[in-house]
Design a protein around this motif. Structure first.
Motif, short mmCIF file in Angstrom:
data_model
loop_
_atom_site.label_atom_id
_atom_site.label_comp_id
_atom_site.label_asym_id
_atom_site.label_seq_id
_atom_site.Cartn_x
_atom_site.Cartn_y
_atom_site.Cartn_z
N ASP A 1 0.84 -1.20 0.00
CA ASP A 1 0.00 0.00 0.00
C ASP A 1 0.88 1.25 0.00
O ASP A 1 1.98 1.26 0.59
CB ASP A 1 -0.90 0.03 1.24
CG ASP A 1 -2.08 -0.93 1.13
OD1 ASP A 1 -2.31 -1.46 0.03
OD2 ASP A 1 -2.76 -1.14 2.16
N VAL A 2 0.37 2.29 -0.62
CA VAL A 2 1.06 3.58 -0.64
C VAL A 2 0.09 4.63 -0.13
O VAL A 2 -1.01 4.79 -0.70
CB VAL A 2 1.56 3.94 -2.05
CG1 VAL A 2 2.20 5.33 -2.04
CG2 VAL A 2 2.55 2.91 -2.54
N LEU A 3 0.44 5.31 0.94
CA LEU A 3 -0.43 6.32 1.54
C LEU A 3 0.06 7.71 1.14
O LEU A 3 1.14 8.14 1.58
CB LEU A 3 -0.42 6.18 3.06
CG LEU A 3 -0.93 4.85 3.63
CD1 LEU A 3 -0.81 4.86 5.15
CD2 LEU A 3 -2.36 4.60 3.22
N PRO A 4 -0.72 8.42 0.33
CA PRO A 4 -0.32 9.79 -0.04
C PRO A 4 -0.47 10.72 1.17
O PRO A 4 -1.38 10.57 1.97
CB PRO A 4 -1.30 10.17 -1.15
CG PRO A 4 -1.97 8.88 -1.56
CD PRO A 4 -1.95 8.00 -0.36
N VAL A 5 0.41 11.69 1.24
CA VAL A 5 0.39 12.68 2.32
C VAL A 5 0.14 14.05 1.70
O VAL A 5 0.80 14.44 0.74
CB VAL A 5 1.73 12.69 3.10
CG1 VAL A 5 1.69 13.75 4.20
CG2 VAL A 5 1.99 11.31 3.69
N GLU A 6 -0.83 14.75 2.25
CA GLU A 6 -1.17 16.08 1.73
C GLU A 6 -0.16 17.12 2.24
O GLU A 6 0.59 16.87 3.19
CB GLU A 6 -2.59 16.44 2.16
CG GLU A 6 -3.63 15.50 1.56
CD GLU A 6 -5.04 16.01 1.72
OE1 GLU A 6 -5.31 17.14 1.27
OE2 GLU A 6 -5.85 15.29 2.29
N PRO A 7 -0.15 18.29 1.62
CA PRO A 7 0.80 19.33 2.04
C PRO A 7 0.61 19.68 3.52
O PRO A 7 -0.50 19.61 4.05
CB PRO A 7 0.46 20.51 1.13
CG PRO A 7 -0.17 19.89 -0.07
CD PRO A 7 -0.92 18.69 0.43
N PRO A 8 1.68 20.09 4.19
CA PRO A 8 1.59 20.39 5.63
C PRO A 8 0.62 21.52 5.91
O PRO A 8 0.46 22.45 5.12
CB PRO A 8 3.02 20.79 5.99
CG PRO A 8 3.88 20.24 4.92
CD PRO A 8 3.04 20.23 3.67
N VAL A 9 -0.03 21.40 7.05
CA VAL A 9 -0.84 22.49 7.59
C VAL A 9 -0.40 22.69 9.04
O VAL A 9 -0.15 21.75 9.75
CB VAL A 9 -2.34 22.16 7.53
CG1 VAL A 9 -2.83 22.13 6.10
CG2 VAL A 9 -2.64 20.82 8.20
N GLY A 10 -0.30 23.92 9.47
CA GLY A 10 0.14 24.18 10.82
C GLY A 10 1.63 23.95 11.00
O GLY A 10 2.33 23.52 10.08
N GLU A 11 2.08 24.24 12.21
CA GLU A 11 3.49 24.10 12.54
C GLU A 11 3.62 23.38 13.87
O GLU A 11 2.90 23.70 14.83
CB GLU A 11 4.16 25.48 12.66
CG GLU A 11 4.32 26.23 11.36
CD GLU A 11 5.49 25.71 10.54
OE1 GLU A 11 6.29 24.93 11.11
OE2 GLU A 11 5.58 26.06 9.36
N PRO A 12 4.51 22.39 13.98
CA PRO A 12 4.75 21.78 15.29
C PRO A 12 5.22 22.84 16.28
O PRO A 12 6.06 23.67 15.95
CB PRO A 12 5.85 20.75 15.02
CG PRO A 12 5.74 20.47 13.56
CD PRO A 12 5.31 21.75 12.92
#
Length: 299
Positions: free
Chosen positions: A159-170
């Motif tokens: 399986d390949v899980l796409p990751v959306e662009p970052p939101v927020g900051e740690p």
């Protein structure tokens, strides 16, 4: 299989390729509240506190799904760099053979491989990613309900899980949270609403139970001296009625079942107690064979 969201293709930031899953790895968020009238249970992360901690540490809202890893064994390789955090049961983690932190965000660089071992205490570890996984929601949630089969299928190698662009900051480097205990688990519970179906309701809190190997996300099955139904109820039948997470149901065999995230919408056996909401997460981290006691409070 590539798991992607429906509708217009999102602007993807990175991908995580599943190499190994361990016993069970599922996508989970906060589930599907408000659909019980239609026969759809809430499901969602078994340890909601650990799931929410992952979102907070990444500086993003709780609407993004995480991977719930049962007893370690997950191995993922990054395609593109992505910030991740591990919460819940502290599993020994490594990136390309080097130790990775727990409850502290870190960067998984393109090509690096993250590997989780079995937790030293607790059962479920959460892998959250900054930006969230671009996975198609089902009835408003990306959670997998193992009882009904609603939601994305369990993760599989390939399986390949796409990751959306970052939101927020740690905003926090590390969260000093206490790990789950590997000793006796003590949970607060309120007697009722059907405690009078037991010959001695207090017996539920007077013995140490053992978590059964037959436990899962539906319920924590407890083994011990069987609880007897009240003689006046021996020939009674109880119509199915709604149950909640944390409800303790006692079937005719006398061995209690503590309902967890994927519990059924209704049950046909008496619910004799309900574990308080703040303690249900700790129940979800109990390992088969672990000892457990219920500290009963009056209704």
């Amino acid at each position: 299989m590539t798991v992607t969201s429906g509708g217009p293709a999102p602007a993807l930031h990175a991908e995580l390729e599943v190499l190994e899953t361990g016993p069970l790895s599922l996508l989970q968020d906060l589930g599907r509240p408000g659909l019980a009238a239609y026969g759809v249970g809430r499901s969602g992360a078994a340890d909601r506190g650990a799931f929410l901690l992952g979102a907070r540490l990444l500086g993003q809202g709780p609407g993004h799904a995480a991977v719930e890893v049962t007893h370690g064994g997950l191995v993922m390789r990054a395609r593109g760099s992505v910030t991740v955090v591990l919460t819940g049961a502290p599993a020994p983690a490594s990136v390309d053979g080097r130790p990775a932190p727990h409850a502290a965000p870190f960067l998984l660089r393109a090509g690096q491989t993250l590997r989780l071992g079995p937790p030293v205490a607790g059962l479920r570890t959460y892998l959250s990613v900054r930006g969230g996984f671009a996975v198609e929601p089902v009835l408003g949630s990306r959670s997998t309900d193992i009882l009904s089969g609603i939601g994305p299928p369990p993760l599989r190698p390939g399986d390949v899980l796409p990751v959306e662009p970052p939101v927020g900051e740690p905003t926090v480097d590390v969260a000093p949270v206490a790990p789950p205990t590997d000793g006796l688990v003590v949970l607060q519970a309120v007697l009722g609403p059907r405690a009078d179906w037991l010959a001695d309701p207090t017996a539920l809190g007077e013995q140490t139970w053992t978590v059964s190997s037959r436990s899962d996300r539906v319920g924590l099955r407890l083994e011990g001296t069987a609880l007897a139904w009240h003689p006046d109820r021996a020939d009674d039948e109880l119509p199915s009625e709604g149950v909640v997470r944390g409800a303790v149901q006692v079937p005719a065999g006398g061995q209690p079942v503590l309902f967890l995230a994927d519990h059924p919408v209704t049950g046909g056996y008496p619910v004799v107690a309900v574990v308080v909401e703040t303690d249900v997460d700790r129940a979800a981290q109990a390992v088969p064979g672990q000892q457990l006691r219920l500290r009963l409070q009056p209704p």
